[in-house]
Design a protein around this motif. Structure first.
Motif, PDB file in Angstrom:
ATOM      1  N   ASN A  99      -2.644  -4.492  23.965  1.00  0.00           N
ATOM      2  CA  ASN A  99      -4.006  -4.153  24.373  1.00  0.00           C
ATOM      3  C   ASN A  99      -5.187  -3.554  23.372  1.00  0.00           C
ATOM      4  OD1 ASN A  99      -4.058  -5.432  26.972  1.00  0.00           O
ATOM      5  ND2 ASN A  99      -3.583  -3.509  28.115  1.00  0.00           N
ATOM      6  N   PRO A 100      -4.350  -2.316  22.810  1.00  0.00           N
ATOM      7  CA  PRO A 100      -5.111  -1.656  21.591  1.00  0.00           C
ATOM      8  C   PRO A 100      -5.166  -2.453  20.537  1.00  0.00           C
ATOM      9  CG  PRO A 100      -3.103  -0.779  21.869  1.00  0.00           C
ATOM     10  CD  PRO A 100      -3.297  -1.595  22.948  1.00  0.00           C
ATOM     11  N   LEU A 101      -4.229  -3.629  20.250  1.00  0.00           N
ATOM     12  CA  LEU A 101      -4.424  -4.053  19.028  1.00  0.00           C
ATOM     13  C   LEU A 101      -5.490  -5.245  19.237  1.00  0.00           C
ATOM     14  CD1 LEU A 101      -0.641  -5.018  18.101  1.00  0.00           C
ATOM     15  CD2 LEU A 101      -2.307  -3.566  16.872  1.00  0.00           C
ATOM     16  N   THR A 102      -5.441  -5.736  20.224  1.00  0.00           N
ATOM     17  CA  THR A 102      -6.582  -6.797  20.812  1.00  0.00           C
ATOM     18  C   THR A 102      -7.961  -5.929  20.587  1.00  0.00           C
ATOM     19  OG1 THR A 102      -5.314  -7.983  22.207  1.00  0.00           O
ATOM     20  CG2 THR A 102      -7.480  -8.327  22.460  1.00  0.00           C
ATOM     21  N   THR A 103      -8.052  -4.987  21.148  1.00  0.00           N
ATOM     22  CA  THR A 103      -9.299  -4.199  20.813  1.00  0.00           C
ATOM     23  C   THR A 103      -9.771  -4.040  19.311  1.00  0.00           C
ATOM     24  OG1 THR A 103      -9.107  -2.966  23.018  1.00  0.00           O
ATOM     25  CG2 THR A 103     -10.728  -2.305  21.503  1.00  0.00           C
ATOM     26  N   ILE A 104      -8.810  -3.514  18.480  1.00  0.00           N
ATOM     27  CA  ILE A 104      -8.990  -3.092  17.139  1.00  0.00           C
ATOM     28  C   ILE A 104      -9.473  -4.505  16.504  1.00  0.00           C
ATOM     29  CG2 ILE A 104      -7.784  -2.552  15.096  1.00  0.00           C
ATOM     30  CD1 ILE A 104      -5.882  -0.881  16.870  1.00  0.00           C
ATOM     31  N   LYS A 105      -8.639  -5.593  16.754  1.00  0.00           N
ATOM     32  CA  LYS A 105      -8.953  -7.064  16.047  1.00  0.00           C
ATOM     33  C   LYS A 105     -10.411  -7.432  16.440  1.00  0.00           C
ATOM     34  CE  LYS A 105      -7.381 -11.461  15.436  1.00  0.00           C
ATOM     35  NZ  LYS A 105      -6.112 -12.430  15.767  1.00  0.00           N
ATOM     36  N   GLY A 106     -10.902  -7.165  17.758  1.00  0.00           N
ATOM     37  CA  GLY A 106     -12.191  -7.451  18.101  1.00  0.00           C
ATOM     38  C   GLY A 106     -13.122  -6.627  17.349  1.00  0.00           C
ATOM     39  N   PHE A 107     -13.159  -5.347  17.235  1.00  0.00           N
ATOM     40  CA  PHE A 107     -14.051  -4.810  16.606  1.00  0.00           C
ATOM     41  C   PHE A 107     -13.945  -4.905  15.059  1.00  0.00           C
ATOM     42  CE2 PHE A 107     -14.108  -1.649  20.097  1.00  0.00           C
ATOM     43  CZ  PHE A 107     -15.455  -1.546  20.264  1.00  0.00           C
ATOM     44  N   ALA A 108     -12.881  -5.266  14.464  1.00  0.00           N
ATOM     45  CA  ALA A 108     -12.887  -5.788  13.049  1.00  0.00           C
ATOM     46  C   ALA A 108     -13.566  -6.967  12.711  1.00  0.00           C
ATOM     47  CB  ALA A 108     -11.398  -5.952  12.694  1.00  0.00           C
ATOM     48  N   GLN A 109     -13.407  -7.917  13.658  1.00  0.00           N
ATOM     49  CA  GLN A 109     -14.176  -9.210  13.672  1.00  0.00           C
ATOM     50  C   GLN A 109     -15.714  -9.196  13.584  1.00  0.00           C
ATOM     51  OE1 GLN A 109     -12.090 -11.474  16.821  1.00  0.00           O
ATOM     52  NE2 GLN A 109     -10.709 -12.357  15.272  1.00  0.00           N
ATOM     53  N   LEU A 110     -16.044  -8.206  14.626  1.00  0.00           N
ATOM     54  CA  LEU A 110     -17.363  -7.762  14.627  1.00  0.00           C
ATOM     55  C   LEU A 110     -17.899  -7.171  13.487  1.00  0.00           C
ATOM     56  CD1 LEU A 110     -20.008  -7.508  16.230  1.00  0.00           C
ATOM     57  CD2 LEU A 110     -18.949  -5.174  17.307  1.00  0.00           C
ATOM     58  N   ILE A 111     -17.275  -6.243  12.927  1.00  0.00           N
ATOM     59  CA  ILE A 111     -17.919  -5.829  11.631  1.00  0.00           C
ATOM     60  C   ILE A 111     -17.732  -6.748  10.519  1.00  0.00           C
ATOM     61  CG2 ILE A 111     -17.027  -3.874   9.859  1.00  0.00           C
ATOM     62  CD1 ILE A 111     -15.668  -2.294  12.161  1.00  0.00           C
ATOM     63  N   HIS A 112     -16.744  -7.583  10.402  1.00  0.00           N
ATOM     64  CA  HIS A 112     -16.572  -8.723   9.486  1.00  0.00           C
ATOM     65  C   HIS A 112     -18.014  -9.566   9.635  1.00  0.00           C
ATOM     66  CE1 HIS A 112     -15.550 -12.547   7.752  1.00  0.00           C
ATOM     67  NE2 HIS A 112     -14.886 -11.836   7.016  1.00  0.00           N
ATOM     68  N   SER A 113     -18.214 -10.137  10.960  1.00  0.00           N
ATOM     69  CA  SER A 113     -19.569 -10.829  10.916  1.00  0.00           C
ATOM     70  C   SER A 113     -20.772  -9.946  10.517  1.00  0.00           C
ATOM     71  CB  SER A 113     -19.749 -10.989  12.612  1.00  0.00           C
ATOM     72  OG  SER A 113     -18.741 -11.681  12.996  1.00  0.00           O
ATOM     73  N   ARG A 114     -20.947  -8.791  10.802  1.00  0.00           N
ATOM     74  CA  ARG A 114     -22.087  -8.096  10.428  1.00  0.00           C
ATOM     75  C   ARG A 114     -22.022  -7.856   8.949  1.00  0.00           C
ATOM     76  NH1 ARG A 114     -23.160  -2.913  14.463  1.00  0.00           N
ATOM     77  NH2 ARG A 114     -23.436  -4.216  16.625  1.00  0.00           N
ATOM     78  N   ALA A 115     -20.744  -7.778   8.138  1.00  0.00           N
ATOM     79  CA  ALA A 115     -20.841  -7.844   6.849  1.00  0.00           C
ATOM     80  C   ALA A 115     -21.021  -9.012   6.246  1.00  0.00           C
ATOM     81  CB  ALA A 115     -19.275  -7.457   6.325  1.00  0.00           C
ATOM     82  N   ILE A 116     -20.809  -9.955   6.844  1.00  0.00           N
ATOM     83  CA  ILE A 116     -21.280 -11.432   6.209  1.00  0.00           C
ATOM     84  C   ILE A 116     -22.747 -11.533   6.082  1.00  0.00           C
ATOM     85  CG2 ILE A 116     -21.555 -14.114   6.718  1.00  0.00           C
ATOM     86  CD1 ILE A 116     -18.584 -13.641   7.888  1.00  0.00           C
ATOM     87  N   LYS A 117     -23.392 -10.967   7.091  1.00  0.00           N
ATOM     88  CA  LYS A 117     -24.877 -10.921   7.062  1.00  0.00           C
ATOM     89  C   LYS A 117     -25.453  -9.976   6.058  1.00  0.00           C
ATOM     90  CE  LYS A 117     -25.203 -11.856  12.279  1.00  0.00           C
ATOM     91  NZ  LYS A 117     -25.522 -11.422  13.492  1.00  0.00           N
TER      92      LYS A 117
END
Length: 240
Positions: A45-63
């Motif tokens: 459960n926490p791994l899924t949450t961490i991965k979700g935020f990492a992907q969100l940050i990654h998307s913003r970093a691309i922009k």
């Protein structure tokens, strides 16, 4: 008072000790699996949450065209996937293996495994040589479990070899037994490493979990078989 002779009685204990070693091995795997089953949900459960935020940050970093943050996020995601893989292999130890054994042609099973790993072998520039009987070799086994063992050992062989390496797969039938032998031309293993390769968590790989061969030995033991390996540094390894 004069000794006229003597009797010596010898008993070969090697088979009994091997059975005892296998039972201890299965017991340790079951204990690890039970522990994993109880904690897997809390870990994932926490791994899924961490991965979700990492992907969100990654998307913003691309922009924002921030290459450094993108790279950091990729590292985080890769390590999360690695942890999830470890949890999955833990759970594989806790789940009871399928008991729906049936008459199985191992020649057919090996051919299916070769077809499955062929693309990977081509990409790695590894040749697969097989020498299989022309007639069916029938055993009483679970097909998916047996294929899991073969695929795991084949992939380990791929990882041990350089481009241009060769994996040789042999099968033969002797009396009431069937033997499958897989030989690679990889880096081999030292005499210090060899006794430990079936122990849980033992690995020489940078990102290995040390559970793959433990699971393989468990499956073969459940099939009333045995899994042996011979290897020398620089001369490859043979699993049979």
């Amino acid at each position: 008072g004069v000794i006229g002779g003597a009797f010596g009685i010898f008993k070969d204990l090697s088979y009994g000790r091997e059975i005892e070693r296998r039972m201890q091995h299965l017991g340790s795997l079951a204990a690890i699996g039970q522990l994993a089953a109880g904690t897997a949900h809390e870990i994932r459960n926490p791994l899924t949450t961490i991965k979700g935020f990492a992907q969100l940050i990654h998307s913003r970093a691309i922009k924002q065209e921030d290459c450094i943050i993108q790279e950091y996020c990729n590292f985080i995601t890769q390590e999360i996937d690695h942890l999830n893989k470890i949890v999955s292999e833990f759970l594989a130890l806790s789940r009871p293996r399928a008991k729906d054994f049936a008459e199985l042609d191992i020649v057919l099973a090996i051919n299916e495994v070769i077809a499955f790993i062929y693309g990977e072998a081509v990409l790695l520039d590894i040749s697969i040589i097989h020498n299989l009987p022309d007639k069916p070799v029938l055993v009483f086994a679970n097909k998916e479990n047996l294929k899991e063992v073969l695929i795991n050992i084949c992939r380990n062989a791929f990882q041990a070899m350089q481009p241009g390496g060769t994996l040789t797969i042999l099968a033969e039938e002797t009396d009431d037994n069937a033997t499958i032998t897989l030989t690679d031309t990889g880096c081999g293993m030292t005499s210090e490493v060899l006794p430990h390769i079936f122990k849980p968590f033992f690995t020489t790989k940078e990102h290995g979990t040390g559970l793959g061969l433990s699971i393989c030995e468990r499956i073969i033991t459940e099939h009333n078989g045995s899994l042996h390996v011979t290897s020398r540094p620089g001369s490859g390894s043979t699993f049979a």
